[in-house]
Design an enzyme around this catalytic site. Structure first.
Site, PDB file in Angstrom:
ATOM      1  N   LYS A  13       1.026  -1.104   0.004  1.00 39.51           N
ATOM      2  CA  LYS A  13      -0.070   0.166   0.204  1.00 39.51           C
ATOM      3  C   LYS A  13       0.892   1.395  -0.365  1.00 39.51           C
ATOM      4  CE  LYS A  13      -1.878  -0.880   4.587  1.00 39.51           C
ATOM      5  NZ  LYS A  13      -1.145  -2.436   4.380  1.00 39.51           N
ATOM      6  N   ARG A  88      -8.918   1.629   9.040  1.00 41.15           N
ATOM      7  CA  ARG A  88      -8.725  -0.291   9.468  1.00 41.15           C
ATOM      8  C   ARG A  88     -10.014  -0.387   9.551  1.00 41.15           C
ATOM      9  NH1 ARG A  88      -2.826   1.120   9.614  1.00 41.15           N
ATOM     10  NH2 ARG A  88      -2.319  -0.569   9.044  1.00 41.15           N
ATOM     11  N   ARG A 127      11.595  -6.344   4.900  1.00 45.87           N
ATOM     12  CA  ARG A 127      10.940  -4.374   4.602  1.00 45.87           C
ATOM     13  C   ARG A 127      12.226  -3.302   5.528  1.00 45.87           C
ATOM     14  NH1 ARG A 127       5.267  -1.959   5.287  1.00 45.87           N
ATOM     15  NH2 ARG A 127       5.636  -3.451   7.177  1.00 45.87           N
ATOM     16  N   ARG A 160      11.939  -2.101  11.031  1.00 44.41           N
ATOM     17  CA  ARG A 160      10.903  -0.635  12.139  1.00 44.41           C
ATOM     18  C   ARG A 160      10.596  -2.497  12.992  1.00 44.41           C
ATOM     19  NH1 ARG A 160       5.380   0.173   8.240  1.00 44.41           N
ATOM     20  NH2 ARG A 160       4.493  -1.368  10.201  1.00 44.41           N
ATOM     21  N   ARG A 171      -0.302  -9.012  13.324  1.00 41.08           N
ATOM     22  CA  ARG A 171      -1.463  -7.993  12.827  1.00 41.08           C
ATOM     23  C   ARG A 171      -1.949  -8.882  11.004  1.00 41.08           C
ATOM     24  NH1 ARG A 171       3.809  -4.557  11.132  1.00 41.08           N
ATOM     25  NH2 ARG A 171       2.722  -3.243   9.704  1.00 41.08           N
TER      26      ARG A 171
END
Ligand code: ADP
Ligand code: ADP
Ligand code: ZN
Length: 215
Positions: A13, A88, A127, A160, A171
């Site tokens: 996203k 969300r 990531r 992160r 998540r």
């Protein structure tokens, strides 16, 4: 134009939202980026948000909605924006709709970037992010020119805290429970478009621009 990006954590996203923002000259509004910026600055909001983010849980709607409405009330959002990571939950979507309605406005398009759960953990573990400019890389799929350094601003890239495998699994389950119902919500409004997020970044973007240009 007001565009919403939907999809699992790690679906791409943010990556796509940035490209949309550049091409269509729209501000990229990411609630996750806003929370992380506050965390970095050590604000009260950052401290509150961290409690939830570290666990892979959602920050409460009340807090999140307030932040988001403040952001989109700014001047640069007058002609539209790309929302990444908001809404969300159904209540978040409902508040956004009712606030826009008061202004005689509405969301134009919700884009669901579809990526199966199997691909997500791999994407998240690779990531790397630049906390200064918000750029996102992947060690394998989208590497920076110089390892560990942001192409755009030369800052060191970081992993992160919430991209650890266990938090990612949490998540993902939160996504299925609380965020996936939004796909139905926007389908019923007739503004949902789905793109295949497993394709190469550039091909996903080509599909997305086709969808936007058709609105
Ligand atoms: P990703 O890009 O991996 O989906 P984000 O950067 O959007 O992750 O969000 C990171 C974390 O910030 C979330 O796990 C959640 O704790 C919090 N967060 C971000 N946006 C929202 C939101 N709209 N509602 C509640 N929590 C949010
Ligand atoms: P989200 O905002 O949905 O959480 P990101 O845009 O941060 O997702 O992307 C998650 C990870 O996957 C990042 O490391 C990013 O560089 C990488 N990524 C994004 N799009 C693709 C793609 N089409 N193919 C492979 N990796 C991708
Ligand atoms: Zn950077």
């Amino acid at each position: 134009m007001k565009i919403i990006m939907l999809g699992a954590p790690g679906a791409g996203k943010g990556t796509q939202a940035k490209m949309i923002a550049d091409k269509y000259s729209l501000p990229h509004v990411s609630t996750g980026d806003i929370f992380r910026a506050n965390l970095k600055e050590g604000t009260e909001l950052g401290k509150k948000a961290k409690e939830y983010m570290d666990k892979g849980a959602l920050v409460p709607d009340e807090l999140t909605v307030e932040i988001l409405l403040d952001r989109v009330a700014k001047d640069d959002c007058k002609n539209g924006y790309v929302l990444d990571g908001f809404p969300r939950t159904i209540p978040q979507a409902e508040v956004l709709d009712s606030e826009l309605k008061k202004l005689g406005d509405a969301v134009d398009l919700a884009i669901d970037v579809e990526v199966p759960d199997e691909n997500i953990v791999r994407r998240m573990s690779g990531r790397r992010a630049c906390l200064k400019c918000g750029a996102t890389y992947h060690v394998e799929y989208i590497p920076p020119k110089k390892e560990g350094i942001c192409d755009d601003c030369g800052e060191p890239l970081v992993q992160r805290d919430d991209d650890k495998e266990e938090t990612v699994k949490k998540r993902l389950s939160v996504y299925h429970e609380q965020t996936q119902p939004l796909i139905d919500y926007y389908t019923k409004k007739g503004i949902l478009k789905t793109v295949d997020g497993t394709k190469d970044m550039k091909d996903v973007f080509a599909d997305i621009t086709a969808v936007i240009d058709a609105v």
